[in-house]
Design a protein around this motif. Structure first.
Motif, PDB file in Angstrom:
ATOM      1  N   ARG A  27       0.838  -1.207   0.000  1.00 37.64           N
ATOM      2  CA  ARG A  27       0.000   0.000   0.000  1.00 37.64           C
ATOM      3  C   ARG A  27       0.871   1.255   0.000  1.00 37.64           C
ATOM      4  NH1 ARG A  27      -3.600   2.858  -1.919  1.00 37.64           N
ATOM      5  NH2 ARG A  27      -4.687   4.248  -0.507  1.00 37.64           N
ATOM      6  N   SER A  28       1.958   1.233   0.772  1.00 36.09           N
ATOM      7  CA  SER A  28       2.848   2.395   0.789  1.00 36.09           C
ATOM      8  C   SER A  28       3.502   2.601  -0.575  1.00 36.09           C
ATOM      9  CB  SER A  28       3.903   2.269   1.885  1.00 36.09           C
ATOM     10  OG  SER A  28       4.826   1.242   1.585  1.00 36.09           O
ATOM     11  N   GLN A  29       3.836   1.528  -1.260  1.00 35.07           N
ATOM     12  CA  GLN A  29       4.399   1.638  -2.610  1.00 35.07           C
ATOM     13  C   GLN A  29       3.376   2.245  -3.564  1.00 35.07           C
ATOM     14  OE1 GLN A  29       7.495   1.131  -3.726  1.00 35.07           O
ATOM     15  NE2 GLN A  29       8.083   0.744  -1.617  1.00 35.07           N
ATOM     16  N   GLN A  30       2.105   1.821  -3.417  1.00 39.04           N
ATOM     17  CA  GLN A  30       1.043   2.394  -4.246  1.00 39.04           C
ATOM     18  C   GLN A  30       0.877   3.885  -3.962  1.00 39.04           C
ATOM     19  OE1 GLN A  30      -2.335   0.003  -3.176  1.00 39.04           O
ATOM     20  NE2 GLN A  30      -1.874  -1.616  -4.665  1.00 39.04           N
ATOM     21  N   ILE A  31       0.908   4.243  -2.692  1.00 38.36           N
ATOM     22  CA  ILE A  31       0.765   5.653  -2.305  1.00 38.36           C
ATOM     23  C   ILE A  31       1.923   6.470  -2.859  1.00 38.36           C
ATOM     24  CG2 ILE A  31       0.814   7.239  -0.342  1.00 38.36           C
ATOM     25  CD1 ILE A  31      -0.779   5.061   1.228  1.00 38.36           C
ATOM     26  N   ILE A  32       3.136   5.938  -2.743  1.00 30.71           N
ATOM     27  CA  ILE A  32       4.321   6.636  -3.265  1.00 30.71           C
ATOM     28  C   ILE A  32       4.213   6.804  -4.781  1.00 30.71           C
ATOM     29  CG2 ILE A  32       6.809   6.393  -3.672  1.00 30.71           C
ATOM     30  CD1 ILE A  32       6.957   5.131  -0.829  1.00 30.71           C
ATOM     31  N   ALA A  33       3.810   5.733  -5.468  1.00 29.01           N
ATOM     32  CA  ALA A  33       3.684   5.808  -6.925  1.00 29.01           C
ATOM     33  C   ALA A  33       2.617   6.824  -7.321  1.00 29.01           C
ATOM     34  CB  ALA A  33       3.349   4.434  -7.496  1.00 29.01           C
ATOM     35  N   GLN A  34       1.487   6.818  -6.628  1.00 31.66           N
ATOM     36  CA  GLN A  34       0.413   7.768  -6.922  1.00 31.66           C
ATOM     37  C   GLN A  34       0.860   9.197  -6.640  1.00 31.66           C
ATOM     38  OE1 GLN A  34      -2.412   7.171  -8.433  1.00 31.66           O
ATOM     39  NE2 GLN A  34      -3.080   9.292  -8.320  1.00 31.66           N
TER      40      GLN A  34
END
Length: 105
Positions: A27-34
């Motif tokens: 989820r943190s990777q998704q947030i960072i990518a977004q």
């Protein structure tokens, strides 16, 4: 609760903790990518706005320079016309005086 049950519970809890940590990492990777994608979009928008403002400023400056050039040209033409008129008037006066001097002699 027996020792085996306690160990099973600990193992299950650890597995659950690993799963939660992995989900949090994903989820943190998704947030960072977004966030990175949004930041790039904002950066592009800011750059596009800056380019538009620069083009507007250049266009206004060009228009103002052209306006000033036209005004300067008109003023120069007026000065030239005034000088020409003054020259012709003085020339006519000088010719008239020269003719008078020649005729008196």
């Amino acid at each position: 609760m027996s020792g085996i049950d306690a160990v099973k519970k600990i193992v299950e809890t650890e597995e659950e903790a690993r799963r939660i940590v992995e989900e949090a990492r994903q989820r943190s990777q998704q947030i960072i990518a977004q966030a990175s994608k949004e930041a790039e979009g904002m950066r592009e928008q800011v750059l596009a706005d800056a380019r538009r403002r620069r083009e507007d400023m250049l266009m206004r400056a060009r228009e103002e320079a052209e306006k000033e050039a036209v005004e300067s040209e008109r003023a120069t033409e007026k000065l030239i016309e005034d000088y020409r008129h003054a020259f012709e008037q003085k020339r006519d006066d000088a010719v008239r005086k020269a003719v008078e001097l020649v005729l008196r002699e």
